[in-house]
Design a protein around this motif. Structure first.
Motif: not given
Lengths: 513, 317
Positions: B67-74, B240-247
């Motif tokens: 799930d790469l979309s967790v970043g924007p969902m966060i 963009s607060v969630g972006d760092q969580y994807v990787l």
């Protein structure tokens, strides 16, 4: 390929187009071919026949260069050859029609037909105009019997199965071979299309082109072929002239001495009981209008050559390959089997012989593999291993399964023991109807014996069993009666005195009892 | 034999990595492993651990689940929660419900795309990333306006019981709950089954598509919950607060020994993976490595782990 010196002796006036002698091939411990012999003259149509596992497919693969033989010689036009790959065979003028379609679905009909030998323009690009016109000329061979959609520019993926099969045939013809090998080439064709194919092949005969056909229909063989080679148990047992033999004689060669009716156990199913499961006129992708009925305590076999719809019927009854037409009843009630869970909750169970594809939860424990269907059947929400452990152990042990412990990964077991776990998976659900899809594939004799014992026990307890086996001996020994399939239909039912190798083999080739 | 299997057990490896990182950190900067510092690190790990829970489920379910979309969902969860709370304690619960409901539904859409339309998960969730990111800009007009309620900030940043902030208890409950779900419920068995062999799972009667949809929905739910935690941690949010969580959520799952092929692994490993990853990040910060330097190390960590576990997988056959 390397021309051998010895072959020149045979290269005299009667050098055959193809002469294979003493061809042997083993795969591991399995001898697929012990003494394959085949002699095809120039300008004839030659049929290669035999029961499942007789070695005919392996022999064809050797001739077409896809399998390297362990022993024996192959001569083409009198010259001994050694094919290292299919390209060598193709250069020697041998082209194999692939039963499993070898077409590239995204490409056009013309591109598929010309694949690998496309005409080039002066600049080295593919000459599309010539590619299309060459395809056009080949397509014309099937004019009138193939739909108008069959055009050089049509994309193969958009074509119906019969047209795709025709493209596959045209691809073979385009290579202008001296020997065409057709393995079940008419399976997807209708009567007129098959007839046209045979007309084309007869016309090629006059030009010295020969055809080697593998067919599951004896009427076709007798209508078209000039000579027949029969194989049994990995060896060639008869080389016959079609006009000088008859169907029974051919079938007798296919089954050898094993045609005596074996003495099986005298179990008699309760004949008067209401049927537990009936199917009326069911159809799906590979089943065409099948009807049957199964009583409690009965063991019914599905026979015939491989891939005639037996597996598709079992998967249809299980809801894995839902029927598109027809009616199924279980215990007198009409049911719609569109999901496997429905079938399981109605007491059906499905054991496949293809464990890796259909059964193994790879990397998971024996316990998880064993209870998987039980959890669905009983609609459980919670899993308490301590509660299920004794039950799992009991079912695994009832089949004499050899295993270190329920927590060991399934992959640590041998094939036979894995299969026992997958059978135990279904025993745990208390099935009323057992659907067995070639369940003994790749398991040893002892495990087969255990499987037979548990089947008999379940049947004696009132379960109904429908079993497809690719081994005729199992059907004869295990079943009360056998429904023989050909091209997605039941051609005949064998029971009692007619349930023997002879009748099975004859029926498998489309002959009614 | 036992020594070797112990050393190749991902849980043991992750635990060893945690201890080693603590030792390195303490050596580089005395006080690194002090109690209050560790609580601080665990709080950061908890936020990562919650989003990694969803990532873990999706990966376990197999068929190249990711799930790469967790970043924007966060980010979306944080923005929705911030807007609803607007600094008011009374609105915390509605904020959590709204944020997680929206991201759950987005996850379900991911699941439908993957199952019914058969779009590869990588592509489906990448596309969803763009859609949610774009939608977030439209929704917030580029500048999120809301902020966190004081009680939420206190729950995440201040000691609640035993000197530990409330979020650590939430994480513990999630860890226990998820482990129970995976090991003691038919649903958990089904997740492993479809991850191990989808066709076999279908043939034992499991509703494969429905389960996989739900896994993507749960991933969305956990991402939304993480968004609420993020805004509670920092007080306000940006788009963009969630972006760092994807990787990092993927790396945490992989460190914890869950196979990217699906069907093997569990959440306890992911918890250890999240802690180890946050420690690594912290050690790198102590080394005054710039952000891009950290990115390089993170990427390399993932690839080295794939190498190690890939080899182990082959040995395990």
């Amino acid at each position: 390929m390397t021309p051998g010196e010895a072959a020149t002796a045979a290269g005299g006036q009667d050098a055959a187009l193809l002469d294979a002698q003493g061809v042997g091939k083993r795969f591991g411990a399995v001898v697929a071919l012990s003494d394959g012999r085949l002699r095809v003259e120039a300008g004839e149509i030659h049929a290669l026949l035999g029961a499942n596992g007789c070695g005919k497919s392996t022999l064809c693969k050797v001739i077409a260069g896809t399998v390297a033989p362990d022993s024996g010689t192959i001569a083409v036009g009198g010259d001994v050859v050694q094919f290292r790959n299919p390209r060598d065979a193709e250069q020697a003028g041998i082209a194999l029609f692939y039963q499993e379609l070898s077409l590239i679905p995204q490409l056009s009909v013309a591109a598929n037909i010309g694949l690998g030998r496309e005409p080039r323009t002066g600049l080295g690009f593919v000459d599309r105009r010539r590619l299309n016109s060459e395809a056009e000329a080949l397509i014309a061979l099937f004019a009138g019997v193939a739909g108008a959609e069959l055009k050089p520019e049509a994309i193969v993926a958009d074509l119906t199965p019969d047209l795709r099969q025709i493209v596959e045939i045209l691809k073979v013809l385009a290579r202008r071979p001296r020997l065409i090998i057709l393995d079940e080439a008419t399976a997807a064709l209708d009567g007129r299309q098959s007839a046209r194919l045979f007309e084309i092949l007869r016309a090629r005969k006059a030009e010295g082109v020969s055809t080697l056909m593998i067919s599951h229909r004896l009427d076709e063989v007798f209508a078209v072929s000039d000579r027949i080679t029969v194989m049994r148990g990995g060896a060639t047992v008869a080389q016959l002239v079609t006009a000088g033999t008859n169907r029974d004689q051919v079938v007798r060669h296919m089954v050898g001495d094993a045609r005596i009716h074996p003495v099986t156990s005298q179990r008699m199913p309760p004949a008067l009981a209401e049927p537990r499961l009936t199917a009326q006129g069911v159809r799906n992708a590979r089943v065409h209008d099948v009807s049957l009925s199964l009583r409690p305590g009965e063991i019914v076999g599905l026979g015939g050559l491989q891939g005639q719809g037996q597996s598709a019927l079992l998967q249809g009854l299980f809801g894995a390959l839902p029927f598109t037409a027809g009616r199924v009843t279980i215990a007198g009630e009409t049911v719609a089997l569109t999901r496997t869970a429905d079938a399981i909750r109605r007491g059906l169970a499905y054991v496949s012989g293809d464990r890796g594809r259909d059964a193994a939860l790879t990397g998971r424990s024996i316990f998880e593999n064993l209870v998987a269907a039980l959890l669905v059947r009983e609609k459980r929400r919670l899993v308490r291993p301590s509660e299920l452990d004794p039950l799992a152990t009991r079912h695994a042990d009832s089949l004499n399964t050899q295993y270190a412990g329920l927590d060991a990964p399934i992959g640590t077991l041998s094939g036979g023991n894995q299969q026992k776990i997958f059978i135990a998976r279904w025993l745990a659900t208390g099935p009323r109807v057992l659907l067995l899809d070639d369940p003994t594939k790749g398991i040893d004799l002892a495990a087969k014996g255990d499987l037979l014992a548990i089947m008999r026990k379940l049947a004696d307890e009132g379960a109904s069993i429908l079993i497809y086996s690719s081994e005729d001996a199992e059907l004869i020994e295990w079943c009360d009666r056998v429904l023989v399939f050909n091209s997605g239909r039941i051609v005949t039912e064998l029971a009692g005195p007619t349930l023997d190798h002879f009748h099975l083999a004859r029926a498998a080739y489309g002959e009614a009892a | 034999m036992t020594l070797r299997s112990g050393l190749t057990n991902p849980l043991t490896l992750a635990a060893i990595a945690i201890l080693a990182l603590l030792a390195v950190g303490e050596t580089l900067s005395p006080g690194f492993a002090r109690g209050d510092q560790i609580v601080r690190l665990l709080t950061v790990a908890a936020i990562l651990g919650i989003v990694a829970a969803g990532q873990n489920l999706v990966i376990l379910g197999g068929r190249e689940g990711i799930d790469l979309s967790v970043g924007p969902m966060i980010s979306l969860g944080a923005v929705i929660a911030g807007n609803i709370m607007a600094g008011a304690n009374a609105a915390i619960l509605p904020a959590i419900l709204a944020a997680t409901a929206v991201t759950f539904l987005i996850g379900i859409v991911n699941g439908l795309g993957v199952t019914l339309v058969r779009i590869p998960p990588l592509v489906m969730t990448l596309g969803m990333t763009a859609i949610v990111q774009g939608g977030l800009v439209v929704y917030s007009q580029g500048i999120p306006s809301g902020n966190a309620a004081p009680a939420l900030m206190a729950f995440i940043n201040r000691p609640l019981v035993l000197g530990l902030p409330g979020i650590l208890f939430v994480w513990a409950i999630i860890a226990v709950g998820l482990t129970f779900l995976l090991r003691r419920t038919a649903f958990g068995y089904a997740v492993y089954a479809i991850g191990a062999n989808e066709r076999a799972a279908m043939l034992v009667g499991l509703p494969v598509n429905r389960i996989r949809c739900l896994l993507y929905g749960l991933s969305g739910f956990f991402a939304g919950l993480t968004g609420v935690c993020v805004i509670g941690y920092t007080g306000n949010s940006f788009i963009s607060v969630g972006d760092q969580y994807v990787l990092s959520s993927i790396i945490a799952v992989v460190i914890g020994g869950t196979s990217l092929a699906g069907g093997a692994g569990g959440y306890i490993g992911t918890v250890l993976g999240a802690v180890a990853l946050v420690l690594l990040q912290s050690v790198l910060t102590t080394l005054q490595l710039e952000n891009y330097g950290r990115q390089i190390i993170f990427g390399m960590t993932l690839l080295v782990l794939m190498l190690l576990y890939g080899r182990q997988g082959r040995l395990r056959v």
